[in-house]
Design an enzyme around this catalytic site. Structure first.
Site, PDB file in Angstrom:
ATOM      1  N   ARG A 198       0.883  -1.174   0.000  1.00 44.14           N
ATOM      2  CA  ARG A 198       0.000   0.000   0.000  1.00 44.14           C
ATOM      3  C   ARG A 198       0.915   1.217   0.000  1.00 44.14           C
ATOM      4  NH1 ARG A 198      -5.222   1.338   3.673  1.00 44.14           N
ATOM      5  NH2 ARG A 198      -6.043   0.033   2.004  1.00 44.14           N
TER       6      ARG A 198
ATOM      7  N   HIS B 184      -7.370   0.595  -6.357  1.00 40.46           N
ATOM      8  CA  HIS B 184      -7.539  -0.275  -5.185  1.00 40.46           C
ATOM      9  C   HIS B 184      -8.232  -1.569  -5.652  1.00 40.46           C
ATOM     10  CE1 HIS B 184      -7.766  -1.551  -1.162  1.00 40.46           C
ATOM     11  NE2 HIS B 184      -8.595  -0.673  -0.631  1.00 40.46           N
TER      12      HIS B 184
ATOM     13  N   GLN C  16     -10.306  -3.993  -3.299  1.00 43.11           N
ATOM     14  CA  GLN C  16     -11.602  -3.463  -2.874  1.00 43.11           C
ATOM     15  C   GLN C  16     -12.658  -3.717  -3.939  1.00 43.11           C
ATOM     16  OE1 GLN C  16     -11.834  -1.702   0.263  1.00 43.11           O
ATOM     17  NE2 GLN C  16     -13.951  -2.316  -0.107  1.00 43.11           N
TER      18      GLN C  16
ATOM     19  N   ARG D  68     -13.475  -8.809   1.960  1.00 44.98           N
ATOM     20  CA  ARG D  68     -12.053  -8.532   1.684  1.00 44.98           C
ATOM     21  C   ARG D  68     -11.227  -9.761   2.070  1.00 44.98           C
ATOM     22  NH1 ARG D  68      -9.985  -3.314   1.641  1.00 44.98           N
ATOM     23  NH2 ARG D  68      -8.039  -4.403   1.192  1.00 44.98           N
TER      24      ARG D  68
HETATM   25  N1   CP Z   1     -11.128  -0.293   2.612  1.00 41.90           N
HETATM   26  C1   CP Z   1      -9.855  -0.337   3.041  1.00 41.90           C
HETATM   27  O1   CP Z   1      -8.918  -0.598   2.275  1.00 41.90           O
HETATM   28  O2   CP Z   1      -9.703  -0.130   4.381  1.00 41.90           O
HETATM   29  P1   CP Z   1      -8.340   0.163   5.145  1.00 41.90           P
HETATM   30  O3   CP Z   1      -7.816   1.457   4.624  1.00 41.90           O
HETATM   31  O4   CP Z   1      -8.705   0.220   6.597  1.00 41.90           O
HETATM   32  O5   CP Z   1      -7.380  -0.958   4.863  1.00 41.90           O
HETATM   33  N1  NVA Z   2     -10.081   6.549  -1.360  1.00 39.56           N
HETATM   34  C1  NVA Z   2      -9.692   6.144  -0.020  1.00 39.56           C
HETATM   35  C2  NVA Z   2      -9.893   4.673   0.164  1.00 39.56           C
HETATM   36  C3  NVA Z   2      -9.553   4.151   1.520  1.00 39.56           C
HETATM   37  C4  NVA Z   2      -9.688   2.658   1.622  1.00 39.56           C
HETATM   38  C5  NVA Z   2      -8.266   6.538   0.237  1.00 39.56           C
HETATM   39  O1  NVA Z   2      -7.423   6.372  -0.667  1.00 39.56           O
HETATM   40  O2  NVA Z   2      -7.970   7.035   1.320  1.00 39.56           O
END
Ligand code: CP
Ligand code: NVA
Length: 303
Positions: free
Chosen positions: A100, A127, A130, A290
């Site tokens: 990430r 992402h 997701q 997830r």
């Molecule tokens: N939706 C998601 O990726 O959540 P986190 O940022 O908590 O991992």
């Molecule tokens: N769009 C958001 C998603 C978090 C899971 C971000 O990048 O912060």
């Protein structure tokens, strides 16, 4: 040859369908237990996380493997060590890398230089995990995705990007309802439009949320300011106010329309607590999924 999951674009329609099937097997307990014995996943996090960290780590444990959390202070990609060198080192010790990062380039470079599979767990651009969890959740609730319409109300961001890249491959129409100036990236939109015409689905961008949700089978929400955009939060709160998902907006949609959110949610901003906790919300089912979809991904790439 090793396979990575950097973007939904790495997956064919058939591979997505196979992942959903495997994820359902994981969820029902028919697959997965002990499937990755003694395998190690390195998890690189430049940004915070609840769902991604816990689901990847728990998923590895459930399959008989192990996950190592590497936070922002550990590797310091690109400053303490170059991305290619981090990839080369990790490849000597572990069986897979989950990352990430802020920059999408970092995950692309990790995939390029690692000799083990790399999984994108969110970048500023996309992402994919997701979007796949969303697809699995809709399939669970509606049995067939073909012809369903997902309307993303909010920022044309990383989550919206992955949804618009997946939708055509699962037979769903995709609509983005966003304020002017907050549209999805042009290159990704062009790719999504091309895929939609290839697969015979719809792709639309509009600035009218009320009109957009009228034919929706599911309305998708995300925060107005993503991680890394914290200083824009106040201005975005104003611009996005007409895009809040609340009871009034939901009344414009068909009865039985679902609402979901990738989470974390800012209740009272992009979505009201009433809607997030209401009977049409499948956000927490998606959060659960997830785990199951990522176990399927881990098994396909590392098994
Ligand atoms: N939706 C998601 O990726 O959540 P986190 O940022 O908590 O991992
Ligand atoms: N769009 C958001 C998603 C978090 C899971 C971000 O990048 O912060």
């Amino acid at each position: 040859m090793k396979k990575d999951l950097v973007s939904i674009s790495d997956l064919s329609a058939q591979e997505i369908a196979d992942l959903f099937e495997l994820a359902f097997e994981m969820k029902s307990g028919k697959q997965g237990g002990g499937a990755l014995p003694n395998k190690t996943l390195a998890m690189i996090f430049e940004k915070p996380s609840l769902r991604t960290r816990v689901t990847f780590e728990a998923g590895m444990t459930q399959m008989g493997g192990h996950a190592i959390y590497l936070g922002p202070k550990d590797i310091q990609l690109g400053t303490r060590e170059s991305v290619p060198d981090a990839a080369r080192n990790l490849s000597r010790w572990v069986d897979g890398i989950m990352a990430r990062t802020f920059s999408h380039q970092s995950v692309m470079e990790l995939a390029q230089y690692a000799t083990v599979p790399v999984i994108n767990a969110l970048t500023d651009r996309v992402h994919p995990c997701q979007a796949l969890a969303f697809g699995l959740t809709m399939l669970e609730h509606r049995s067939n995705l073909k012809g369903l319409r997902v309307v993303f109300v909010g920022d044309g961001n990383n989550v919206a990007h992955s949804l618009m890249l997946m939708a055509p491959k699962v037979g769903m129409d995709f609509v983005l309802a966003c304020p002017k100036g907050y549209e999805s990236d042009e290159q990704i939109s062009a790719e999504a439009r091309r895929l939609a015409s290839e697969y015979g689905t719809a792709f639309e961008i509009t600035h009218d949320p009320r009109q957009a949700v009228r034919l929706a089978d599911v309305i998708y929400a995300d925060v107005w300011a993503s991680m890394g955009q914290e200083e824009e939060r106040a201005i975005r709160a104003e611009v996005f106010q007409p895009y809040q998902i609340n009871r009034e907006l939901l009344e414009e949609a068909k009865g039985g329309c679902f609402v979901t959110h990738c989470l974390p949610a800012h209740r009272g901003e992009e979505i009201t607590g009433e809607v997030l906790d209401g009977p049409q919300s499948i956000a927490f089912d998606e959060a659960e999924n997830r785990l199951h979809i990522q176990k399927a991904i881990l098994l396909r790439l590392m098994g």
